[in-house]
Motif scaffolding. Structure first.
Motif, PDB file in Angstrom:
ATOM      1  N   LEU A 276     -16.245 -44.401   3.354  1.00 39.79           N
ATOM      2  CA  LEU A 276     -15.929 -43.013   3.718  1.00 39.79           C
ATOM      3  C   LEU A 276     -14.993 -42.365   2.695  1.00 39.79           C
ATOM      4  CD1 LEU A 276     -15.408 -43.245   7.588  1.00 39.79           C
ATOM      5  CD2 LEU A 276     -17.111 -41.839   6.403  1.00 39.79           C
ATOM      6  N   ILE A 277     -13.963 -43.096   2.277  1.00 36.29           N
ATOM      7  CA  ILE A 277     -12.995 -42.548   1.322  1.00 36.29           C
ATOM      8  C   ILE A 277     -13.644 -42.340  -0.046  1.00 36.29           C
ATOM      9  CG2 ILE A 277     -10.811 -42.969   0.122  1.00 36.29           C
ATOM     10  CD1 ILE A 277      -9.897 -44.540   2.599  1.00 36.29           C
TER      11      ILE A 277
ATOM     12  N   ASN B 102     -16.110 -38.813  -4.217  1.00 33.68           N
ATOM     13  CA  ASN B 102     -17.296 -38.354  -4.933  1.00 33.68           C
ATOM     14  C   ASN B 102     -17.507 -36.857  -4.738  1.00 33.68           C
ATOM     15  OD1 ASN B 102     -19.654 -38.933  -6.557  1.00 33.68           O
ATOM     16  ND2 ASN B 102     -20.860 -38.568  -4.709  1.00 33.68           N
ATOM     17  N   ARG B 103     -17.312 -36.388  -3.500  1.00 33.01           N
ATOM     18  CA  ARG B 103     -17.469 -34.947  -3.232  1.00 33.01           C
ATOM     19  C   ARG B 103     -16.392 -34.136  -3.953  1.00 33.01           C
ATOM     20  NH1 ARG B 103     -18.498 -36.949   2.026  1.00 33.01           N
ATOM     21  NH2 ARG B 103     -16.428 -36.323   2.808  1.00 33.01           N
ATOM     22  N   MET B 104     -15.216 -34.735  -4.102  1.00 33.80           N
ATOM     23  CA  MET B 104     -14.109 -34.062  -4.805  1.00 33.80           C
ATOM     24  C   MET B 104     -14.296 -34.106  -6.321  1.00 33.80           C
ATOM     25  SD  MET B 104     -11.007 -35.721  -2.557  1.00 33.80           S
ATOM     26  CE  MET B 104      -9.721 -35.229  -3.713  1.00 33.80           C
ATOM     27  N   GLY B 105     -15.212 -34.943  -6.782  1.00 30.95           N
ATOM     28  CA  GLY B 105     -15.406 -35.113  -8.223  1.00 30.95           C
ATOM     29  C   GLY B 105     -14.322 -35.940  -8.871  1.00 30.95           C
TER      30      GLY B 105
ATOM     31  N   ASN C  42      -6.566 -44.787  -3.225  1.00 29.47           N
ATOM     32  CA  ASN C  42      -5.146 -44.459  -3.076  1.00 29.47           C
ATOM     33  C   ASN C  42      -4.870 -43.000  -3.401  1.00 29.47           C
ATOM     34  OD1 ASN C  42      -4.367 -46.988  -2.228  1.00 29.47           O
ATOM     35  ND2 ASN C  42      -3.822 -47.715  -4.266  1.00 29.47           N
ATOM     36  N   GLN C  43      -5.524 -42.490  -4.456  1.00 31.35           N
ATOM     37  CA  GLN C  43      -5.318 -41.093  -4.843  1.00 31.35           C
ATOM     38  C   GLN C  43      -5.869 -40.145  -3.784  1.00 31.35           C
ATOM     39  OE1 GLN C  43      -6.412 -39.935  -8.794  1.00 31.35           O
ATOM     40  NE2 GLN C  43      -5.111 -41.452  -9.777  1.00 31.35           N
ATOM     41  N   VAL C  44      -7.056 -40.454  -3.248  1.00 29.44           N
ATOM     42  CA  VAL C  44      -7.654 -39.615  -2.202  1.00 29.44           C
ATOM     43  C   VAL C  44      -6.769 -39.624  -0.955  1.00 29.44           C
ATOM     44  CG1 VAL C  44      -9.606 -39.371  -0.617  1.00 29.44           C
ATOM     45  CG2 VAL C  44     -10.021 -39.891  -3.021  1.00 29.44           C
ATOM     46  N   LYS C  45      -6.373 -40.822  -0.545  1.00 27.25           N
ATOM     47  CA  LYS C  45      -5.562 -40.970   0.668  1.00 27.25           C
ATOM     48  C   LYS C  45      -4.221 -40.276   0.520  1.00 27.25           C
ATOM     49  CE  LYS C  45      -4.203 -44.615   3.927  1.00 27.25           C
ATOM     50  NZ  LYS C  45      -4.202 -46.078   4.157  1.00 27.25           N
ATOM     51  N   ARG C  46      -3.565 -40.499  -0.619  1.00 28.96           N
ATOM     52  CA  ARG C  46      -2.263 -39.884  -0.850  1.00 28.96           C
ATOM     53  C   ARG C  46      -2.374 -38.366  -0.826  1.00 28.96           C
ATOM     54  NH1 ARG C  46       2.886 -41.513  -0.470  1.00 28.96           N
ATOM     55  NH2 ARG C  46       2.448 -43.418  -1.607  1.00 28.96           N
ATOM     56  N   GLY C  47      -3.395 -37.836  -1.506  1.00 30.87           N
ATOM     57  CA  GLY C  47      -3.572 -36.389  -1.560  1.00 30.87           C
ATOM     58  C   GLY C  47      -3.852 -35.781  -0.198  1.00 30.87           C
ATOM     59  N   ALA C  48      -4.629 -36.500   0.632  1.00 35.37           N
ATOM     60  CA  ALA C  48      -5.006 -35.969   1.944  1.00 35.37           C
ATOM     61  C   ALA C  48      -3.884 -36.102   2.968  1.00 35.37           C
ATOM     62  CB  ALA C  48      -6.253 -36.696   2.445  1.00 35.37           C
TER      63      ALA C  48
END
Length: 430
Positions: free
Chosen positions: A81-82, A87-90, A141-147
């Motif tokens: 999922l993450i 991928n959608r965020m590029g 980690n970057q996706v999770k941290r940003g969200a």
């Protein structure tokens, strides 16, 4: 010639190939679908085997294989999922970013990337697979941290309240070595006599601030019970002191003079001769300036690095001005307009690559180009100092404790929301 046998050969070969293919599919079957993605049995097995190996080394008892498989599948669903969101965020982690991270890992272990590779391969793992797993981990980690970061709010009041609680807990273990001088005032003294006693007390403080020996002045001037002992009260905690002293002394540093404090007996002067049981935090702070270039479709990794290398050459030869280059080229909006300059900062707040490069420089030295998570940099160390950050460290600790708790809570909520919005199907094994 037996044509029947000849015809049977390709038929048998095809059958065997189909059987082998079926066996491979069976070995690596799909155990869950996550939107358009899948979780494979081999991925589940890999996690389970890793957990078993770690448990074996640590002597830990594990639940059944079925429970381990369920937990591994659950973890992999979250991972898919993450990564789909990334991928959608590029969001992509470049090879240069990955190599820098690997270099940092190797450095922390006291070696090089080559040493790290040998260690991984010696354990029976594939170095390439390790690289790709690390790439996934950085991405997640970057996706999770940003969200999740933007979902966490901590008020100054929360930090202040927790800091007070922590201070009370730690304060109970603090002890002070106290020196005491009493300038007596008779209970029937008139205002002029009281003013004269205050004046004498302030003169004593003046002498002490000039560096005069405390014990000698106490013997000569103090009317306290410990005068002949040089005014030495010894070690005591806040709760053991007279309330008048405790309120004035709490939090004071070694060699501080407190007073004059007025009581019914007269004017008290107290010296904090030493403190124990207290955590004192002294931090190296640095002033620096840097230029940041962010690789893009237009600016490649190599071009960014080469541009900065050219800047370094011109700066060292005196052909360019750092501040002007930063204003013109740096892509750090927070510092570019200031000529790339950062004010006094604790270097531990910087990302590892930036911190380590900066701390390896001498004053006024300019680094070679290096890669961080933000892009390519050059940095110059302008100055360095040691600062007492005890109080700030306490506030930071309170903030970190609150942040970690809230980050865990919000991470759980965010992941649950992600799952609720996704189409997930776990395929039960037959």
């Amino acid at each position: 010639m037996n044509f029947k046998k000849l015809l049977l050969i390709p038929i048998l070969s095809a059958a065997l190939c189909q059987q082998a293919l079926a066996e491979r599919v069976q070995i690596d079957k799909v155990v869950a679908t996550v939107n358009e993605g899948v979780v494979l049995q081999s991925e589940v097995d890999q996690i389970v085997n890793r957990v078993k190996e770690q448990a074996k080394q640590q002597g830990t008892e594990l639940p059944s294989d079925k429970v381990l498989s369920i937990q591994a599948t659950d973890r992999l669903v979250d991972q898919v999922l993450i990564l789909q969101l990334a991928n959608r965020m590029g969001l992509e982690i470049s090879d240069a970013h990955l190599d820098q991270t690997l270099a940092n890992i190797a450095k922390e272990q006291g070696g090089t990337i080559a040493d790290l590779r040998r260690s991984i391969e010696a354990s029976g793992e594939s170095y390439q697979a390790y690289r790709e797993e690390l790439r996934k981990e950085i991405t997640m980690n970057q996706v999770k941290r940003g969200a999740v970061d933007r979902r966490v709010y901590i008020s100054p009041q929360e930090v202040d309240n927790l800091n007070k609680i922590l201070a009370e807990q730690s304060g109970q273990s603090e002890e002070y070595d106290i020196g005491h001088i009493l300038i007596k005032v008779d209970s029937k003294a008139n205002p002029e006599e009281i003013a004269e006693a205050r004046e004498r007390a302030e003169k004593v403080i003046e002498f002490l601030n000039e560096g005069r020996e405390f014990k000698r002045i106490a013997i000569a001037s103090s009317g306290g019970a410990n005068a002949l002992d040089g005014g030495q009260l010894g070690w005591m905690g806040i709760n053991e002191m007279p309330t008048l002293f405790a309120e004035a002394i709490k939090g004071k540093k070694k060699d501080e003079i407190v007073g004059p404090l007025r009581s019914g007996a007269g004017f008290h002067i107290v010296k904090v001769q030493d403190v124990r049981g207290r955590e004192v935090v002294e931090t190296v702070e640095v002033r620096s300036r840097h230029i940041l270039l962010k690789p893009s479709i237009i600016l490649s990794e190599e071009k960014a690095r080469d541009m900065l290398a050219g800047f370094v050459k011109d700066l060292r030869e005196g052909k360019a001005d750092f501040a002007e280059l930063a204003k013109e080229h740096s892509e750090d909006p927070g510092s570019a307009l200031k000529g790339g300059e950062y004010d006094w900062t604790d270097p531990s707040t910087y990302v590892p690559a930036f911190r380590d490069t900066l701390m390896g420089l001498e004053k006024d030295q300019i680094s070679e180009p290096f890669r961080s998570t933000f892009g390519w940099h050059i940095v110059q160390l302008l100055d360095k100092r040691v600062a007492d950050k005890t109080e700030q460290a306490k506030l930071n600790r309170a903030h970190q404790l609150l942040f970690r708790r809230k980050f865990k809570e919000e991470s759980f909520k965010w992941m649950r929301e992600m799952r609720e919005q996704a189409h997930i199907q776990v395929i039960e094994s037959q």
